[in-house]
Design a protein around this motif. Structure first.
Motif, mmCIF file in Angstrom:
data_model
loop_
_atom_site.group_PDB
_atom_site.id
_atom_site.type_symbol
_atom_site.label_atom_id
_atom_site.label_comp_id
_atom_site.label_asym_id
_atom_site.label_seq_id
_atom_site.Cartn_x
_atom_site.Cartn_y
_atom_site.Cartn_z
ATOM 1 N N THR A 278 0.811 -1.223 0.000
ATOM 2 C CA THR A 278 0.000 0.000 0.000
ATOM 3 C C THR A 278 0.840 1.268 0.000
ATOM 4 O O THR A 278 0.301 2.373 -0.083
ATOM 5 N N ALA A 279 2.154 1.134 0.123
ATOM 6 C CA ALA A 279 3.034 2.304 0.142
ATOM 7 C C ALA A 279 4.438 1.867 -0.244
ATOM 8 O O ALA A 279 4.737 0.665 -0.376
ATOM 9 N N ARG A 280 5.304 2.836 -0.447
ATOM 10 C CA ARG A 280 6.709 2.587 -0.735
ATOM 11 C C ARG A 280 7.556 3.397 0.236
ATOM 12 O O ARG A 280 7.214 4.537 0.568
ATOM 13 N N LEU A 281 8.641 2.803 0.643
ATOM 14 C CA LEU A 281 9.586 3.533 1.469
ATOM 15 C C LEU A 281 10.312 4.558 0.599
ATOM 16 O O LEU A 281 10.854 4.218 -0.463
ATOM 17 N N PRO A 282 10.331 5.822 0.991
ATOM 18 C CA PRO A 282 11.030 6.835 0.174
ATOM 19 C C PRO A 282 12.535 6.577 0.167
ATOM 20 O O PRO A 282 13.099 6.016 1.117
ATOM 21 N N ASP B 58 14.874 8.599 0.505
ATOM 22 C CA ASP B 58 15.563 9.360 1.555
ATOM 23 C C ASP B 58 15.022 9.024 2.945
ATOM 24 O O ASP B 58 15.121 9.832 3.880
ATOM 25 N N ALA B 59 14.448 7.835 3.109
ATOM 26 C CA ALA B 59 13.891 7.433 4.408
ATOM 27 C C ALA B 59 14.920 7.478 5.531
ATOM 28 O O ALA B 59 14.600 7.923 6.643
ATOM 29 N N PRO B 60 16.182 7.053 5.319
ATOM 30 C CA PRO B 60 17.156 7.161 6.425
ATOM 31 C C PRO B 60 17.355 8.592 6.902
ATOM 32 O O PRO B 60 17.508 8.830 8.112
ATOM 33 N N ASP B 61 17.343 9.559 5.979
ATOM 34 C CA ASP B 61 17.507 10.958 6.385
ATOM 35 C C ASP B 61 16.286 11.446 7.154
ATOM 36 O O ASP B 61 16.412 12.196 8.135
ATOM 37 N N ARG B 62 15.087 11.056 6.738
ATOM 38 C CA ARG B 62 13.874 11.499 7.429
ATOM 39 C C ARG B 62 13.806 10.944 8.846
ATOM 40 O O ARG B 62 13.507 11.674 9.801
ATOM 41 N N VAL B 63 14.090 9.667 8.963
ATOM 42 C CA VAL B 63 14.014 9.051 10.287
ATOM 43 C C VAL B 63 15.198 9.473 11.148
ATOM 44 O O VAL B 63 15.088 9.571 12.375
ATOM 45 N N GLN C 65 6.621 7.865 16.008
ATOM 46 C CA GLN C 65 6.981 9.030 15.209
ATOM 47 C C GLN C 65 7.503 8.682 13.818
ATOM 48 O O GLN C 65 7.371 9.493 12.884
ATOM 49 N N ALA C 66 8.123 7.507 13.654
ATOM 50 C CA ALA C 66 8.750 7.174 12.372
ATOM 51 C C ALA C 66 7.763 7.145 11.210
ATOM 52 O O ALA C 66 8.062 7.709 10.132
ATOM 53 N N PRO C 67 6.592 6.524 11.325
ATOM 54 C CA PRO C 67 5.664 6.549 10.181
ATOM 55 C C PRO C 67 5.241 7.959 9.786
ATOM 56 O O PRO C 67 5.052 8.242 8.594
ATOM 57 N N ILE C 68 5.106 8.835 10.758
ATOM 58 C CA ILE C 68 4.733 10.227 10.443
ATOM 59 C C ILE C 68 5.864 10.921 9.694
ATOM 60 O O ILE C 68 5.633 11.706 8.762
ATOM 61 N N ALA C 69 7.123 10.623 10.103
ATOM 62 C CA ALA C 69 8.259 11.229 9.417
ATOM 63 C C ALA C 69 8.370 10.720 7.978
ATOM 64 O O ALA C 69 8.787 11.457 7.081
ATOM 65 N N LEU C 70 8.001 9.481 7.725
ATOM 66 C CA LEU C 70 8.084 8.923 6.375
ATOM 67 C C LEU C 70 6.981 9.451 5.472
ATOM 68 O O LEU C 70 7.204 9.751 4.295
ATOM 69 N N ASP C 71 5.772 9.549 5.991
ATOM 70 C CA ASP C 71 4.643 10.047 5.199
ATOM 71 C C ASP C 71 3.634 10.684 6.150
ATOM 72 O O ASP C 71 2.790 9.988 6.728
ATOM 73 N N PRO C 72 3.680 12.003 6.321
ATOM 74 C CA PRO C 72 2.746 12.647 7.258
ATOM 75 C C PRO C 72 1.283 12.488 6.856
ATOM 76 O O PRO C 72 0.403 12.524 7.723
ATOM 77 N N ASN C 73 1.011 12.297 5.555
ATOM 78 C CA ASN C 73 -0.369 12.191 5.097
ATOM 79 C C ASN C 73 -0.967 10.798 5.293
ATOM 80 O O ASN C 73 -2.187 10.679 5.436
#
Length: 439
Positions: free
Chosen positions: A116-120, A122-127, A281-289
């Protein structure tokens, strides 16, 4: 009748003028004797302790069961608390500092699982901006299809075909996130990843399989005919041991050469105790929407872990301690019953001399309580000593609740009280004439 013929009467005295000297001497003597012959609590303690101390060998055997039971309970709780704290302190070396984030999936009408989603990318930078995150890295498997991985540029058609090792694409910080150890050479970094450099790091087992033991001669491997320079060999991946059997390349190179479309996992190394916070907090940092589109596996807090471990250990050992304690109570009951049978004549004589039923029962009850309390004190002391000795020998920090040790000693007295109830009641029911005839 004249006054002379009337009988003489003693002068009347009012009740208020009656003195103690006018009371019957027998009444005063009886009350004095009753008061001096009264059976006090001090006399009860003397009788109970003399009955116990008269048979030291039997006393040792009687208290042994209670000693073992109380010692088992104290050691059980002490070892459980100590082990729970020790496990909790060591647990953060692997699982307590690991958070794994994967894309959520759903089932289609045909039963197929679809992400249902993809890891961005730049996920390491966001988290990594979150408080408590120490390292983070992406990892994804590259489908090889008909591609081969060899250490020589030319394939021998006559050679037996073998299955190629897994090819994994990772970001620069993954090895740090999974606590990988570089045994030869070095690992690639974010610069290699951003530029898409064709470099590779081999797991220890796949390096041995390909015959690469050193990297100072700049060896290369060929992935689908494309040369990748081997810059290091890694081992001891505590969180992803499958990396030992894989060829690891930067995500940038995998996207350029093999059209890597997405990754499957984000590995995050956190500080101890930050699991709950990072997991929220991590899921919000990956995709706030749409943070609900990510699945997060985060460790429980240290207190929850200690409680779970302690509860699991207590269930087993408390049963063993309860069985030993039950055996100790039965031993006290049997010995107290035997003591009643052996002292029937003594009981009958005391009853004949005026001892009451409750005094006889109280004596045997007190004997049982003293035996149980003595066993509880010895058992609690031995249990504490065992926990401290074993913990120090293993270089652990012993964890013991002082109230638990005191309560365990008092529990021995409770066991003695419960065990002596039936024999004391039986002794109180012995009739004097029956006891004296039987003796």
């Amino acid at each position: 009748m004249t006054d002379r013929m009337r009988p003489l009467r003693p002068p009347s005295r009012s009740r208020a003028t009656t003195t103690a000297s006018d009371r019957p001497a027998a009444e005063l003597l009886g009350r004095d004797i009753a008061r001096r012959d009264r059976f006090t609590f001090q006399d009860l303690v003397v009788e109970a302790t003399s009955g116990i101390g008269g048979r030291p060998a039997r006393l040792v055997m009687t208290t042994l069961g209670t000693v073992l039971g109380i010692a088992a309970l104290v050691m059980t709780i002490g070892f459980a608390q100590t082990a729970a704290r020790q496990i909790a302190s060591q647990f953060d070396a692997v699982a307590a500092t690991q958070v794994v984030i994967t894309p959520g999936d759903t089932r289609t009408a045909t039963g197929e699982s679809v992400a249902t989603a993809r890891l961005p990318w730049d996920a390491p930078d966001r988290v990594g901006r979150l408080t408590g995150v120490e390292a983070a890295g992406l990892i994804g498997e590259v489908p090889l299809a008909d591609l081969t991985i060899t250490a020589v540029p030319v394939n021998d058609p006559s050679a037996a075909s073998t299955a190629p090792p897994p090819l994994l694409a990772v970001s620069g910080g993954l090895l740090d996130a999974v606590r990988g150890t570089v045994v030869t050479g070095r690992s690639f970094d974010e610069g290699h990843d951003a530029r898409g450099d064709r470099v590779a790091v081999l797991g220890a087992r796949v390096a041995e399989r390909l015959g690469i033991a050193r990297v100072d001669r700049q060896p290369s491997i060929f992935i689908g005919g494309i040369a990748y320079a081997v810059i290091g060999v890694v081992d001891d991946m505590q969180r992803r041991p499958d990396l030992k059997d894989a060829v690891i390349v930067p995500i940038g190179a995998a996207r350029n050469d093999f059209d890597l479309a997405s990754v499957e996992e984000l590995q995050v190394r956190i500080a101890p105790g930050a699991g709950t916070q990072i997991g929220r907090q991590a899921p919000i940092a990956l995709d706030p929407n749409a943070p609900e589109n990510f699945d997060v596996v985060a460790p429980a807090s240290g207190s929850d872990l200690s409680a779970d471990v302690q509860a699991d250990v207590n269930v087993v050992f408390l049963i063993l301690g309860g069985i030993a304690l039950l055996a100790g109570g039965l031993g006290i009951a049997n010995v107290t019953s035997l003591s009643v049978m052996e002292r029937v004549g003594e009981i009958g004589l005391r009853r004949a001399l005026g001892a009451r039923r409750r005094q006889i029962a109280a004596q045997f009850m007190l004997e049982s309580v003293i035996i149980g309390l003595l066993g509880g004190l010895i058992g609690s002391s031995l249990g504490v000593l065992a926990v401290v000795t074993l913990s120090l020998s293993q270089q652990w920090t012993p964890v013991l609740d002082p109230l638990m040790a005191i309560g365990a000693a008092l529990l021995g007295a409770v066991v003695g009280l419960a065990a002596g109830g039936l024999p004391a009641r039986r002794a109180a029911r012995i009739e004097p004439i029956t006891a004296l005839r039987g003796s």
